[in-house]
Scaffold this motif. Structure first.
Motif, PDB file in Angstrom:
ATOM      1  N   HIS A   9       0.847  -1.190   0.000  1.00  0.00           N
ATOM      2  CA  HIS A   9       0.000   0.000   0.000  1.00  0.00           C
ATOM      3  C   HIS A   9       0.881   1.238   0.000  1.00  0.00           C
ATOM      4  O   HIS A   9       1.888   1.297   0.712  1.00  0.00           O
ATOM      5  N   ASN A  58      -3.594   3.269  -0.694  1.00  0.00           N
ATOM      6  CA  ASN A  58      -4.090   2.943   0.649  1.00  0.00           C
ATOM      7  C   ASN A  58      -5.383   3.703   0.945  1.00  0.00           C
ATOM      8  O   ASN A  58      -5.631   4.095   2.076  1.00  0.00           O
ATOM      9  N   ARG A  64      -5.078   1.652   5.234  1.00  0.00           N
ATOM     10  CA  ARG A  64      -4.337   2.789   5.767  1.00  0.00           C
ATOM     11  C   ARG A  64      -3.975   2.553   7.235  1.00  0.00           C
ATOM     12  O   ARG A  64      -2.852   2.803   7.660  1.00  0.00           O
ATOM     13  N   GLN A  67      -1.227  -0.075   7.388  1.00  0.00           N
ATOM     14  CA  GLN A  67       0.038   0.511   6.958  1.00  0.00           C
ATOM     15  C   GLN A  67       0.610   1.417   8.052  1.00  0.00           C
ATOM     16  O   GLN A  67       1.789   1.325   8.385  1.00  0.00           O
ATOM     17  N   HIS A  77       7.143  -3.566   5.802  1.00  0.00           N
ATOM     18  CA  HIS A  77       5.999  -4.103   5.060  1.00  0.00           C
ATOM     19  C   HIS A  77       6.437  -5.114   4.007  1.00  0.00           C
ATOM     20  O   HIS A  77       5.670  -5.985   3.629  1.00  0.00           O
ATOM     21  N   ASN A 120       5.760   3.333   4.117  1.00  0.00           N
ATOM     22  CA  ASN A 120       6.211   1.992   4.478  1.00  0.00           C
ATOM     23  C   ASN A 120       7.677   1.948   4.868  1.00  0.00           C
ATOM     24  O   ASN A 120       8.485   2.728   4.370  1.00  0.00           O
TER      25      ASN A 120
END
Length: 127
Positions: A9, A58, A64, A67, A77, A120
Motif C-alpha cells: 500500500h 491505501n 491505511r 500501513q 511491510h 512503508n
C-alpha cells in the motif's frame, strides 16, 4: 501454484512509482486506469518479470490503518534481497534514502530498514 503478484500500500501512486523505479531501481511493468486509481506494477530487472509488485493505493481505511500501524511499530511491510548490502546501502544513502540504522547482522542475514517515502518501511537483506 506460484507467487506472481504481491502488493504494497502506498499513499501516492505517482510518488511511489518514482521511488520504486528511480531510487530502488525497479522497472514499471503495468500502468493503466482502474476507476480513480491505477493498476500500477513494477518488477525487478534482476529477476523474472512475471513476479510483480503492485503499488496499491491505501485509500481503504483498513489498509491505511494497517500501513500506519506497521510503520509506527517499526515493522517492514516488504523485504527485498540484495547481493551486496553495504554497496546498496551506500548507493541508496547517496540518493537521500532514510534508513533506520546501518546494515546489521541478524542470524544468517545482514539487514537494513529504509523508509520508502510512501508510508512503508522496507527491509533490504543479504544472505
Amino acid at each position: 501454484m506460484k507467487i506472481s503478484l504481491t502488493s504494497i500500500h502506498v499513499d501516492d501512486q505517482d510518488k511511489a512509482l518514482s521511488f520504486y523505479t528511480e531510487v530502488l531501481g525497479f522497472v514499471k511493468k503495468q500502468d493503466f486506469p482502474v476507476g480513480e486509481f491505477k493498476w500500477l506494477t513494477v518488477v525487478s530487472p534482476e529477476g523474472p518479470d512475471d513476479i510483480e509488485l503492485l503499488l496499491e493505493p491505501n485509500d481503504n481505511p483498513v489498509a491505511r490503518s494497517y500501513q500506519e500501524g506497521l510503520f509506527e511499530q517499526g515493522i517492514p511491510h516488504a523485504a527485498f534481497a540484495v547481493d551486496d548490502i553495504q554497496a546498496e546501502y551506500d548507493r541508496l544513502k547517496a540518493l537521500g534514502v532514510a534508513f533506520k540504522g546501518e546494515p546489521t547482522p541478524a542470524g544468517q542475514v545482514i539487514q537494513a530498514v529504509l523508509d520508502d517515502t510512501c508510508g512503508n518501511l522496507i527491509l533490504i537483506y543479504q544472505v
